[in-house]
Write an enzyme that holds these catalytic residues in place. Sequence first.
Site, short mmCIF file in Angstrom:
data_model
loop_
_atom_site.label_atom_id
_atom_site.label_comp_id
_atom_site.label_asym_id
_atom_site.label_seq_id
_atom_site.Cartn_x
_atom_site.Cartn_y
_atom_site.Cartn_z
N VAL A 1 -21.17 -10.03 41.82
CA VAL A 1 -21.96 -11.14 41.54
C VAL A 1 -21.67 -11.67 40.29
O VAL A 1 -21.86 -10.98 39.19
CB VAL A 1 -23.46 -11.05 41.91
N CYS A 2 -21.01 -12.99 40.20
CA CYS A 2 -20.80 -13.67 38.79
C CYS A 2 -20.06 -12.80 37.82
O CYS A 2 -18.94 -12.37 38.40
CB CYS A 2 -22.29 -14.11 38.22
N THR A 3 -20.31 -12.47 36.83
CA THR A 3 -19.57 -11.72 35.90
C THR A 3 -19.50 -10.37 36.07
O THR A 3 -18.48 -9.55 35.71
CB THR A 3 -19.94 -11.97 34.41
#
Length: 321
Positions: free
Chosen positions: A105-107
């Site tokens: 998720v995301c970074t």
Amino acid sequence: MDVLAFADVQLLDVAGPLQVFASANELAVAAGMARPYRARVVADGATVTASAGLGLVCEPLPDAASPCDTLVVAGGWGVQQAVRDPALIDWIRTRARHTRRTASVCTGAFLLAAAGLLNERRAVTHWTRCAELAARFPAVRVESDPIFICDGAVWTSAGVTAGIDLSLALVEEDLGRALALDVARHLVVFLKRPGGQAQFSAALSLQKAGERFGELHAWIAENLAADLSVASLAARVGMSERSFVRHYRAQTGMTPARAIERMRLEAARRLLADTALPVKRVAARCGFGTEETMRRGFLRSLGVSPQAYRDRFAAGVDTAR
């Protein structure tokens, strides 16, 4: 299912997916099905504090070689420190070998990349970090636009709330589109977005670039099949055509025609993915006029035809040309 957290993790990167799977459990049991998920937060420590200041109680990192169905790696500011932890990176690398599928998720994508799991794969992360991910890990085929990407057994997603979209897609893969849509409705998610949807809307991008024309963009988004000629738009904002074009380009960095095409393409992508409308009707509803005009726009901007886009992203929708 393991959700990996660490110090200064982004809270929604953990809580968003957890709630999707918890809601899937509730709805599945209510429908007489077995509870499909056992999700747990794991970390190298009994507790971690998210960047929002909330403490999370975690289970210890399990044996990396033990079987696991799904590993979800969260992101957040703490990634910068976590990516420098060789023991954690080695755990992720080994864990992925014993997992049916791995997601970030995301970074969290930086942790997957550091473990070598994204080499020669398509991947996405938060739009503000895509260039950095590509520069630090040149073997990764970074794409900045999608909300989430599945390449083989590895999934990556864009920023923060895109983790909910990714998790809904995982539920759909496991339990079918109908239950995934029920989860989306249960969570009052505005729209169950396909992975190919842009990280943020064309209208939002344009408003961010130029607040002066915010009301105009909102009106255009609701009236894509209307007369959107320069003369019509200039009259709507009370400007001469020449002045309107000059000021619009200065504010947004593009011509009115290009901005309108972007908004029409976004609306068409949504209809192709989420409805069974024939391609010709999608073209008409989004203001392209003809199917051929829409096809040229798709090829120019996305490199695929509308039908090819639908074939890729319209999971579970019976469509007709």
